[in-house]
Structures are given as C-alpha cells and as structure tokens.
Enzyme design. Structure first.
Site, mmCIF file in Angstrom:
data_model
loop_
_atom_site.group_PDB
_atom_site.id
_atom_site.type_symbol
_atom_site.label_atom_id
_atom_site.label_comp_id
_atom_site.label_asym_id
_atom_site.label_seq_id
_atom_site.Cartn_x
_atom_site.Cartn_y
_atom_site.Cartn_z
ATOM 1 N N HIS A 155 11.237 -27.551 29.174
ATOM 2 C CA HIS A 155 11.451 -28.799 28.440
ATOM 3 C C HIS A 155 12.303 -29.749 29.282
ATOM 4 O O HIS A 155 12.957 -29.327 30.224
ATOM 5 C CB HIS A 155 12.175 -28.539 27.111
ATOM 6 N N LYS A 159 17.206 -31.414 26.421
ATOM 7 C CA LYS A 159 17.088 -30.456 25.306
ATOM 8 C C LYS A 159 18.333 -29.572 25.250
ATOM 9 O O LYS A 159 18.741 -28.989 26.248
ATOM 10 C CB LYS A 159 15.819 -29.610 25.453
HETATM 11 N N1 NAP Z 1 9.647 -30.021 15.340
HETATM 12 C C1 NAP Z 1 9.199 -30.465 16.496
HETATM 13 O O1 NAP Z 1 7.995 -30.434 16.777
HETATM 14 C C2 NAP Z 1 10.199 -31.039 17.464
HETATM 15 C C3 NAP Z 1 9.782 -31.776 18.588
HETATM 16 C C4 NAP Z 1 10.752 -32.339 19.422
HETATM 17 C C5 NAP Z 1 12.103 -32.178 19.117
HETATM 18 N N2 NAP Z 1 12.487 -31.427 18.043
HETATM 19 C C6 NAP Z 1 13.884 -31.247 17.674
HETATM 20 O O2 NAP Z 1 14.307 -32.413 16.945
HETATM 21 C C7 NAP Z 1 15.706 -32.602 17.124
HETATM 22 C C8 NAP Z 1 15.970 -34.010 17.631
HETATM 23 O O3 NAP Z 1 15.460 -34.149 18.932
HETATM 24 P P1 NAP Z 1 15.700 -35.482 19.783
HETATM 25 O O4 NAP Z 1 15.144 -35.198 21.135
HETATM 26 O O5 NAP Z 1 15.225 -36.675 19.042
HETATM 27 O O6 NAP Z 1 17.314 -35.495 19.870
HETATM 28 P P2 NAP Z 1 18.265 -36.741 20.029
HETATM 29 O O7 NAP Z 1 17.621 -37.813 20.834
HETATM 30 O O8 NAP Z 1 19.581 -36.197 20.476
HETATM 31 O O9 NAP Z 1 18.417 -37.316 18.529
HETATM 32 C C9 NAP Z 1 19.155 -36.656 17.542
HETATM 33 C C10 NAP Z 1 19.401 -37.580 16.360
HETATM 34 O O10 NAP Z 1 20.303 -36.930 15.458
HETATM 35 C C11 NAP Z 1 21.534 -37.668 15.393
HETATM 36 N N3 NAP Z 1 22.673 -36.729 15.425
HETATM 37 C C12 NAP Z 1 23.071 -35.955 16.461
HETATM 38 N N4 NAP Z 1 24.169 -35.232 16.111
HETATM 39 C C13 NAP Z 1 24.437 -35.579 14.845
HETATM 40 C C14 NAP Z 1 25.445 -35.210 13.932
HETATM 41 N N5 NAP Z 1 26.382 -34.313 14.247
HETATM 42 N N6 NAP Z 1 25.441 -35.773 12.694
HETATM 43 C C15 NAP Z 1 24.475 -36.655 12.347
HETATM 44 N N7 NAP Z 1 23.500 -37.064 13.177
HETATM 45 C C16 NAP Z 1 23.492 -36.535 14.409
HETATM 46 C C17 NAP Z 1 21.551 -38.560 16.620
HETATM 47 O O11 NAP Z 1 22.383 -39.673 16.398
HETATM 48 P P3 NAP Z 1 22.808 -40.605 17.655
HETATM 49 O O12 NAP Z 1 21.616 -41.446 17.943
HETATM 50 O O13 NAP Z 1 23.976 -41.378 17.130
HETATM 51 O O14 NAP Z 1 23.178 -39.681 18.761
HETATM 52 C C18 NAP Z 1 20.072 -38.915 16.720
HETATM 53 O O15 NAP Z 1 19.734 -39.879 15.741
HETATM 54 C C19 NAP Z 1 16.150 -31.499 18.084
HETATM 55 O O16 NAP Z 1 16.648 -30.415 17.333
HETATM 56 C C20 NAP Z 1 14.864 -31.121 18.813
HETATM 57 O O17 NAP Z 1 14.882 -29.817 19.354
HETATM 58 C C21 NAP Z 1 11.555 -30.865 17.225
#
Ligand code: NAP
Length: 264
Positions: A155, A159
């Site tokens: 990834h 990640k």
């Molecule tokens: N299910 C699937 O198919 C799939 C696919 C891809 C990713 N994912 C998962 O989805 C999640 C998000 O991925 P991403 O790449 O979008 O991550 P990311 O860019 O870090 O975004 C995370 C989001 O959550 C918020 N956040 C982070 N820490 C927080 C906290 N303590 N309290 C409240 N909000 C918080 C962030 O706010 P800020 O913007 O202020 O930092 C941002 O809006 C991960 O767990 C990833 O592994 C799942």
C-alpha cells in the site's frame, strides 16, 4: 434517494467518497463530519469537492452530521469509532465501517452495537477482493497441505495500519478452511519455514492504491492469485453500494460477502 452522512470527510477516502456520492443517482450527502480542530470545520462542503456552495457545512459534531442521514459511512479513524458509534446507536442509524486497524476491544464494541443497529464491517469494499477471497478458499482446498501459502500486500506510504485489514480478512478466510498458524517473517534466525503456516509480508511505498497477492508454492509449481486496486474511488463506490444494501437490514453484523451474495 438515500441520505448519507460521511465521517472522515476531509481525508483521502472521505474526499473521494464525497465526489462519488454527488455523482451517484441514488444517494445524496446529508452530513459531513471531521475531527474537532480541522481547519475546514464550519466551511461549506463545496470546498472539499471544488464545487459551488452546497448549503451543507462540514461539522465536528456527530450528532449534527448524522441527524438527517439514513445511513452513515465511516472512513475516519479507529480512535473515534466508539464515539461515532454511540451517536449512531442513539439515532438508530445503520453504519458502514470502512475504517481499518480496529483492535479487539473496538471489534467487540461493534459486535455489541450490532444487536441494536445494522452494521456493515467492510475493511475492503471492492468486489474484486471479495471474489479473490472466494477463489483462494477454493484453491487452498484443491491444492491441499503440500503447498505453502503466503500473503503479500503493498500500500501507499501513508497507510497507518499493517498488515492491511484486507490481508487479515484473507488470512482469516484461509484459516477457516484449513488450520494454519500465522507466521510473520523473519523466522527465528536461520531456521527453515515451519510447515503448515501462513506467511504474511507487508510492503509500504509511494502511491500504491492496494495490491494483495496470495501465493501457493508447491515443490513443482506455484500459483499466484492477485488483486490490484488501480483507483481508490473503487472503494468509495463499494462503500456506497454497501450503504444502499444496508439501509433496510435488520440489526446484525454484516460483511461485504453478504452485500455481494457470497454468504447468507
Ligand atoms: N474499506 C475500504 O475499502 C478502505 C479503503 C481505503 C482506506 N480505508 C481505510 O479508511 C480509513 C481512512 O483512510 P484515509 O486514507 O482516507 O485516511 P486519512 O486521509 O488519514 O483520513 C482520515 C480521516 O479521519 C479523520 N481523523 C483522523 N483521526 C481522527 C480522530 N482521532 N478523530 C476524528 N477524526 C479523525 C481525518 O481528519 P483530518 O483530515 O483532520 O486529519 C480524516 O478526515 C483508514 O482506516 C483506511 O485504512 C478503507
């Protein structure tokens, strides 16, 4: 039209999912949630999508974000799962958990909550991965115990959790059918690979969206089944499909296999 609230909206997946929601004919965005302190709190959602104002503001309050929604999609962070889930329980709203890296306590909280609301636990929302899971189960049964099975995933460098939620679910699918011990290299120094173990290897780098390979290595041949995500909007589309499926379901803990009809 299904009204969706999106948690983690300011993140990579959140922004993409917002765009996919606005393009989809059967869903509408009804709440946009991010963490307190994010500079975009209070701004119009249009700033996240590069569109004119929409009259919907980005909020840090799960209560406000969820109130007009029929289903919640969560692409945020495991740290806030409990808080968001409590609000979903209060409001009795179905919940699609796309966040990965949940610990055992968080998984238990989800299982308990699923007695009251429908929950879709979807660490990977792509149809291709669900299909890969079926194929590796068939392959491992057909090949039997003389093949060593290894999982390799790669990834992007951002990640945070490893191994990926998808790797863990592929490993679980294999272990359900054949009893395997998990084994993460390196082995105890200078020892051969122990028999009948599942080896999991993790790579992180660049902008790789998500590659998962399952390698069945025998003495005389080797079979590799691989899934490569080429565009992360694949996961957003899967999450929306999951939300549409979940909206009328009875309380319970569901997986993407249920959405795709791979299990009852
Ligand atoms: N299910 C699937 O198919 C799939 C696919 C891809 C990713 N994912 C998962 O989805 C999640 C998000 O991925 P991403 O790449 O979008 O991550 P990311 O860019 O870090 O975004 C995370 C989001 O959550 C918020 N956040 C982070 N820490 C927080 C906290 N303590 N309290 C409240 N909000 C918080 C962030 O706010 P800020 O913007 O202020 O930092 C941002 O809006 C991960 O767990 C990833 O592994 C799942």
């Amino acid at each position: 039209m299904l009204n969706i609230a999106l948690a983690g909206a300011t993140g990579r997946m959140g922004r993409l999912t917002l765009k996919e929601i606005t393009k989809h004919p059967d869903v509408e965005i009804a709440g946009v949630l991010t963490r307190p302190g994010n500079p975009l709190v209070g701004s119009d959602v249009g700033v996240l999508m590069g569109t004119p104002p929409t009259n919907l503001s980005i909020t840090d309050s799960p209560k406000n974000a969820f109130k007009d929604a029929q289903v919640i999609i969560d692409f945020s962070h495991p740290e806030v799962l409990e808080l968001y889930l409590l609000e979903a329980l209060q409001q009795e709203k179905p919940y699609v958990v796309c966040v990965t890296g949940l610990n055992n306590t968080q998984q238990d909280i989800l299982k308990k909550a699923a007695f009251q609301i429908p929950i879709l636990l979807a660490p990977n929302t792509s149809f291709g991965i669900a299909l890969l899971k079926q194929l590796i189960k068939i392959t491992s049964k057909a090949l039997g115990p003389n093949y060593d099975i290894s999982l390799l995933e790669m990834h992007h460098r951002h990640k945070a959790d490893a191994p990926s939620g998808t790797s863990l679910s592929l490993a679980k699918a294999l272990a359900e059918d054949i009893s395997l011990n998990h084994n993460t290299p390196p082995y105890p120094s200078q020892s051969p690979r122990p028999p009948h173990t599942l080896e999991c290897a993790v790579l992180r780098g660049g902008g790789v969206v998500g590659d998962h390979s399952v390698i069945f290595a025998g003495e005389k041949d080797m079979i590799t089944l691989e899934h490569r995500a080429l565009n992360p909007s694949l996961f957003s589309q899967g999450a929306i499909k999951g939300a549409l499926w979940l909206k009328d379901k009875a309380p319970g803990l569901y997986t993407i296999d249920h959405v795709l009809g791979f299990c009852q």
